[in-house]
Enzyme design. Structure first.
Site, short mmCIF file in Angstrom:
data_model
loop_
_atom_site.label_atom_id
_atom_site.label_comp_id
_atom_site.label_asym_id
_atom_site.label_seq_id
_atom_site.Cartn_x
_atom_site.Cartn_y
_atom_site.Cartn_z
N GLY A 189 -6.19 10.50 9.96
CA GLY A 189 -5.63 10.90 8.68
C GLY A 189 -4.31 11.61 8.70
CD GLU A 245 -12.85 8.24 13.97
OE1 GLU A 245 -12.59 8.03 12.77
OE2 GLU A 245 -14.00 8.16 14.41
N PRO A 246 -6.76 8.74 15.21
CG PRO A 246 -5.09 9.15 16.79
CD PRO A 246 -6.57 9.20 16.61
CB CYS A 282 2.86 -16.41 -8.82
SG CYS A 282 2.72 -16.91 -10.50
CD GLU A 283 -0.95 -11.34 -8.80
OE1 GLU A 283 -1.13 -10.28 -9.42
OE2 GLU A 283 -1.84 -11.99 -8.25
N1 LLP Z 1 -11.18 6.94 10.92
C1 LLP Z 1 -11.80 6.47 9.83
C2 LLP Z 1 -13.25 6.55 9.73
C3 LLP Z 1 -11.04 5.88 8.79
O1 LLP Z 1 -11.67 5.41 7.72
C4 LLP Z 1 -9.63 5.79 8.93
C5 LLP Z 1 -8.82 5.18 7.88
C6 LLP Z 1 -9.03 6.30 10.09
C7 LLP Z 1 -9.84 6.88 11.06
C8 LLP Z 1 -7.55 6.25 10.34
O2 LLP Z 1 -6.83 7.00 9.44
P1 LLP Z 1 -5.24 7.18 9.63
O3 LLP Z 1 -5.03 8.05 10.85
O4 LLP Z 1 -4.65 5.85 9.80
O5 LLP Z 1 -4.82 7.85 8.38
N2 LLP Z 1 -4.80 1.26 3.75
C9 LLP Z 1 -4.47 2.65 3.48
C10 LLP Z 1 -5.13 3.59 4.44
C11 LLP Z 1 -6.64 3.44 4.52
C12 LLP Z 1 -7.25 4.31 5.56
C13 LLP Z 1 -8.68 3.96 5.78
N3 LLP Z 1 -9.32 4.72 6.81
C14 LLP Z 1 -2.95 2.80 3.47
O6 LLP Z 1 -2.25 1.81 3.64
O7 LLP Z 1 -2.44 3.89 3.24
#
Ligand code: LLP
Length: 430
Positions: free
Chosen positions: A245, A285-286, A354-355
């Site tokens: 996150g 979990e990055p 097309c949107e």
């Molecule tokens: N761990 C879990 C359980 C998750 O659901 C996610 C992301 C991550 C780790 C990784 O998070 P990050 O470090 O990438 O923020 N499509 C959206 C983001 C959706 C994230 C979903 N889960 C966007 O483009 O902003």
């Protein structure tokens, strides 16, 4: 706002370069649109995490969130640095195993796993983050049938609200993810009775693109509150996984680095450790902060039009980058072949879909744009290609990896037959 370029990007003779390779030449050689990733940037992000947490007096493990970018080469490069993987489906598990992530550090996440997915995970010997008692019972059934012991954590819903887009805040009490933290003790109580389960972790994930670290600290406190409770049940806690996150700097407003992140969360974790008897590892979990800023999307201008706005129509749309359409996300843009020209016009960059929602960037000051120019869209390494589609019969584009002055095609552009792959035309309808 004048674009400030940082490594691996630079300008030579008016052209945008990624490491030592010209973006204009890349498009000439490999076609447009094109996703281009810098190895230097990828390694630098990985090393920032490794360095930031290298001096802790507890073990830290990084599980790369495969959903952010599941290109095999990119995953392989991350796996080789000792990362594990967060996977969210059978397909992601398949790809993570192929990329060679250490299966002791693959965590099968997700709130809706089928029997087939559970079986695949159990057979592969990976750990599970369990999202409901229904899922737990399914895991028990499969584990029994296969005579296996499955290592599990529960996904705790910590009821924490980070400041981010509502669609990517996942730790709110209203969210579909996890078991409410107030009910979590019961879940552990139930699980530890089962001999096919090794109950050993606690997991949460509060959301994505978070640039204020305090919600992570709050989440860690919650996790240790849970840890204290479940230790009383006799659980030896082997890992506490705080999810991913950490946000990145899309808009030039700044974002915490992994070391600033570590500065705040390491003391919080240490404090928690002093309150329990187990010695859990910290798992993180990055996704976005590993791959986000490593990649640029190059897309050629097909038309410039003065209408309600000054529209620049390019050959990539939300089929290749859905974030602006889906989350109103901001991505910096520039004209890759006119880096030295004065920014004098305001343009809205739109795709070929097309949107009317197919907008990539709104009201941006750029040099005069003409058909044939190449627009570069930055910070697309996370949730860019991995969220792409073939909508409107558009083939997915190629991906290239740049290492200094070398380039490697790491995904070929799709062919027309890919558009009809797996489809069958029954003879009756020919
Ligand atoms: N761990 C879990 C359980 C998750 O659901 C996610 C992301 C991550 C780790 C990784 O998070 P990050 O470090 O990438 O923020 N499509 C959206 C983001 C959706 C994230 C979903 N889960 C966007 O483009 O902003």
């Amino acid at each position: 706002m004048r674009l400030i370029l940082e490594k691996p990007f630079n300008v030579k003779q008016g052209k945008l370069y990624i490491e030592k390779v010209s973006c204009v030449e890349l498009v000439e050689n490999y076609g447009s649109p094109l996703y281009v990733t810098s190895l230097q940037a990828l390694n630098s992000n990985i090393n920032s995490y490794l360095n930031a947490f290298s001096k802790t007096n507890f073990d830290v493990k990084f599980l790369y969130a495969v959903k952010a970018n599941n290109n095999l080469t990119i995953m392989r490069l991350i796996a080789k640095k000792g990362f594990g993987a967060d996977v969210f489906s059978d397909g992601e598990l398949y790809m993570a195993l192929l990329a060679g992530f250490d299966r002791n550090y693959i965590l099968f996440n997700g709130n809706s796993k089928s029997d087939e997915e559970i079986r695949m995970g159990v057979e592969a010997g990976v750990s599970f983050s369990v999202d409901s008692i229904d899922e737990l019972n399914a895991i028990i059934r499969v584990a029994k049938e296969l005579d296996r012991v499955v290592r599990i954590a529960f996904r705790v819903n910590p009821d924490i609200s980070p400041e981010t887009h509502p669609k990517i805040a996942t730790g709110l009490k209203t969210s579909k993810f996890g078991i409410p933290w107030k009910d979590i003790k019961k879940a552990y109580e139930y699980a530890i009775k089962n001999k096919n389960l090794l109950v050993s972790g606690i997991h949460c994930h509060i959301g994505s693109q978070i640039t204020d670290i305090s919600p992570f600290v709050e989440a860690i406190k919650r996790m240790f509150d849970v840890a204290k409770e479940i230790e009383k049940l006799g659980v030896d806690i082997e890992f506490i996984d705080i999810g991913g996150g950490l946000g990145i700097d899309y808009e030039g407003k700044g974002a915490p680095t992994p070391s600033e992140f570590a500065e705040k969360i390491v003391p919080a974790f240490e404090m928690g450790l002093s309150s329990i008897n187990s010695q859990p590892e910290l798992w993180i979990e990055p996704g976005r902060s590993i791959v986000g800023n490593t990649t640029v999307l190059l897309t050629r201008v097909n038309a410039v039009k003065k209408a309600y706005k000054n529209f620049v129509a390019v050959d990539a749309g939300f089929n290749l980058l859905v974030r602006p359409a889906m989350y109103n996300a901001y991505h910096k843009v520039t004209v890759a072949n006119k880096m030295d020209e004065r920014e004098s016009e305001i343009y809205t960059i739109v795709g070929p879909i097309c949107e009317s929602g197919d907008i990539l960037a709104e009201d941006r000051k750029l040099p005069v744009v003409e058909r044939g120019d190449i627009i570069a869209i930055f910070d697309v390494g996370a949730y860019g290609f991995s969220m792409s589609s073939q909508y409107n019969g558009r083939r997915r584009c190629a991906e290239v990896l740049v290492d200094n002055d070398r380039t490697y095609v790491i995904r070929e552009r799709e062919s027309y037959s890919d558009l009809v792959a797996n489809q069958l035309l029954p003879v009756e309808f020919i």
